[in-house]
Design a protein around this motif. Sequence first.
Motif, PDB file in Angstrom:
ATOM      1  N   PRO A 159       0.811  -1.221   0.000  1.00 52.38           N
ATOM      2  CA  PRO A 159       0.000   0.000   0.000  1.00 52.38           C
ATOM      3  C   PRO A 159       0.842   1.268   0.000  1.00 52.38           C
ATOM      4  O   PRO A 159       1.856   1.366   0.706  1.00 52.38           O
ATOM      5  N   ALA A 160       0.393   2.229  -0.798  1.00 52.97           N
ATOM      6  CA  ALA A 160       1.105   3.505  -0.880  1.00 52.97           C
ATOM      7  C   ALA A 160       1.037   4.276   0.428  1.00 52.97           C
ATOM      8  O   ALA A 160       1.867   5.150   0.685  1.00 52.97           O
ATOM      9  N   SER A 161       0.043   3.952   1.260  1.00 51.96           N
ATOM     10  CA  SER A 161      -0.109   4.651   2.530  1.00 51.96           C
ATOM     11  C   SER A 161       0.943   4.245   3.553  1.00 51.96           C
ATOM     12  O   SER A 161       1.093   4.906   4.587  1.00 51.96           O
ATOM     13  N   GLN A 162       1.683   3.179   3.294  1.00 50.69           N
ATOM     14  CA  GLN A 162       2.747   2.730   4.199  1.00 50.69           C
ATOM     15  C   GLN A 162       4.042   3.398   3.777  1.00 50.69           C
ATOM     16  O   GLN A 162       4.786   2.918   2.930  1.00 50.69           O
ATOM     17  N   TYR A 163       4.327   4.534   4.381  1.00 48.72           N
ATOM     18  CA  TYR A 163       5.399   5.399   3.907  1.00 48.72           C
ATOM     19  C   TYR A 163       6.795   4.836   4.127  1.00 48.72           C
ATOM     20  O   TYR A 163       7.734   5.219   3.426  1.00 48.72           O
ATOM     21  N   ASP A 164       6.968   3.937   5.100  1.00 50.59           N
ATOM     22  CA  ASP A 164       8.329   3.463   5.359  1.00 50.59           C
ATOM     23  C   ASP A 164       8.832   2.499   4.284  1.00 50.59           C
ATOM     24  O   ASP A 164      10.019   2.220   4.195  1.00 50.59           O
ATOM     25  N   GLY A 165       7.925   1.985   3.446  1.00 51.63           N
ATOM     26  CA  GLY A 165       8.336   1.102   2.359  1.00 51.63           C
ATOM     27  C   GLY A 165       8.771  -0.277   2.790  1.00 51.63           C
ATOM     28  O   GLY A 165       9.255  -1.063   1.975  1.00 51.63           O
ATOM     29  N   ASP A 166       8.610  -0.605   4.068  1.00 45.40           N
ATOM     30  CA  ASP A 166       9.009  -1.914   4.585  1.00 45.40           C
ATOM     31  C   ASP A 166       7.784  -2.820   4.596  1.00 45.40           C
ATOM     32  O   ASP A 166       6.910  -2.691   5.448  1.00 45.40           O
ATOM     33  N   TYR A 167       7.731  -3.732   3.632  1.00 43.97           N
ATOM     34  CA  TYR A 167       6.559  -4.588   3.484  1.00 43.97           C
ATOM     35  C   TYR A 167       6.793  -5.996   4.017  1.00 43.97           C
ATOM     36  O   TYR A 167       6.078  -6.924   3.673  1.00 43.97           O
ATOM     37  N   GLY A 168       7.831  -6.156   4.846  1.00 47.43           N
ATOM     38  CA  GLY A 168       8.052  -7.420   5.520  1.00 47.43           C
ATOM     39  C   GLY A 168       8.684  -8.511   4.678  1.00 47.43           C
ATOM     40  O   GLY A 168       8.702  -9.670   5.084  1.00 47.43           O
ATOM     41  N   VAL A 169       9.210  -8.157   3.502  1.00 47.60           N
ATOM     42  CA  VAL A 169       9.820  -9.181   2.649  1.00 47.60           C
ATOM     43  C   VAL A 169      11.326  -9.272   2.866  1.00 47.60           C
ATOM     44  O   VAL A 169      11.967 -10.213   2.397  1.00 47.60           O
ATOM     45  N   GLY A 170      11.899  -8.282   3.573  1.00 49.70           N
ATOM     46  CA  GLY A 170      13.319  -8.329   3.851  1.00 49.70           C
ATOM     47  C   GLY A 170      14.177  -8.081   2.618  1.00 49.70           C
ATOM     48  O   GLY A 170      13.693  -7.682   1.556  1.00 49.70           O
ATOM     49  N   TYR A 171      15.469  -8.322   2.788  1.00 49.35           N
ATOM     50  CA  TYR A 171      16.432  -8.166   1.697  1.00 49.35           C
ATOM     51  C   TYR A 171      16.670  -9.544   1.104  1.00 49.35           C
ATOM     52  O   TYR A 171      17.382 -10.356   1.676  1.00 49.35           O
ATOM     53  N   PHE A 172      16.010  -9.830  -0.017  1.00 45.11           N
ATOM     54  CA  PHE A 172      16.018 -11.168  -0.606  1.00 45.11           C
ATOM     55  C   PHE A 172      15.584 -12.196   0.439  1.00 45.11           C
ATOM     56  O   PHE A 172      16.144 -13.291   0.538  1.00 45.11           O
ATOM     57  N   GLY A 173      14.560 -11.813   1.212  1.00 46.13           N
ATOM     58  CA  GLY A 173      13.995 -12.720   2.196  1.00 46.13           C
ATOM     59  C   GLY A 173      14.676 -12.719   3.553  1.00 46.13           C
ATOM     60  O   GLY A 173      14.221 -13.381   4.471  1.00 46.13           O
ATOM     61  N   ALA A 174      15.773 -11.971   3.698  1.00 45.93           N
ATOM     62  CA  ALA A 174      16.509 -11.951   4.963  1.00 45.93           C
ATOM     63  C   ALA A 174      16.384 -10.575   5.616  1.00 45.93           C
ATOM     64  O   ALA A 174      16.454  -9.545   4.942  1.00 45.93           O
ATOM     65  N   ASN A 175      16.188 -10.558   6.927  1.00 42.10           N
ATOM     66  CA  ASN A 175      16.150  -9.312   7.676  1.00 42.10           C
ATOM     67  C   ASN A 175      17.568  -8.853   7.998  1.00 42.10           C
ATOM     68  O   ASN A 175      18.424  -9.650   8.364  1.00 42.10           O
ATOM     69  N   ILE A 176      17.812  -7.570   7.833  1.00 39.48           N
ATOM     70  CA  ILE A 176      19.125  -7.001   8.113  1.00 39.48           C
ATOM     71  C   ILE A 176      19.128  -6.511   9.556  1.00 39.48           C
ATOM     72  O   ILE A 176      18.419  -5.566   9.903  1.00 39.48           O
ATOM     73  N   GLU A 177      19.923  -7.144  10.393  1.00 38.69           N
ATOM     74  CA  GLU A 177      19.940  -6.829  11.817  1.00 38.69           C
ATOM     75  C   GLU A 177      20.913  -5.709  12.162  1.00 38.69           C
ATOM     76  O   GLU A 177      20.712  -4.980  13.125  1.00 38.69           O
TER      77      GLU A 177
END
Length: 214
Positions: free
Chosen positions: A147-165
């Motif tokens: 959704p365009a209303s989610q301004y942070d652009g983080d849609y929970g898919v990570g970086y190629f599926g991996a979360n950057i800690e």
Amino acid sequence: VPSVLISPTTKMKLAIAAILAGTAAAFTPAAQQSSRASTSVAMVNELELGVTEPLGVFDPLGWLESEPQAFERRRAVERKHGRIAMMAVVGNIVHNNHIVFDGYLSPSQNLKFSDIPTGFAGLFAVPVPGLIQILHAMALIELAWWPASQYDGDYGVGYFGANIEDPAEKVRKLNVELNNGRAAMLGIFGNMVAEGQTGQTMYEQYASGHVLPF
């Protein structure tokens, strides 16, 4: 010394490899942002993202001062347009290299995917029902999936599926994404202008040696 003949297809593939390799190196930020750019994995200072030399904070119209409340939305728009442009550049390169799906785009019209011309002329070769399906998919992505209303652009898919800690690594990759997105927006727009000016697709320009339309 015997001359070496290189086919247009081979030249195109070599050019693509050079472009992709150059882009990865050219648009990586030259220096890491300040440690203030990220205080945790979840919190990133958007004002410090994309601030790269030699321009630094590029705000020629002074909107950061006159309309600070609009910055978050404009950054979200920039990020999303950059992502779309990166997909457009890759898709354009793939299609211009004649890599297409097998089978039929429209069995009722006996229209195969391989029948769609490369370049922007291909848009007008897609049947109207196909364009409607594309628009519906775009609406689904824009309103529900990403959704365009989610301004942070983080849609929970990570970086190629991996979360950057690591916070510093996250800031670096967000900077890379913004800069590559900016480069892709310029690149796809430049390709549109060159195609309109020369009447040749990207592949035809490389094959004929008309890389620069001047």
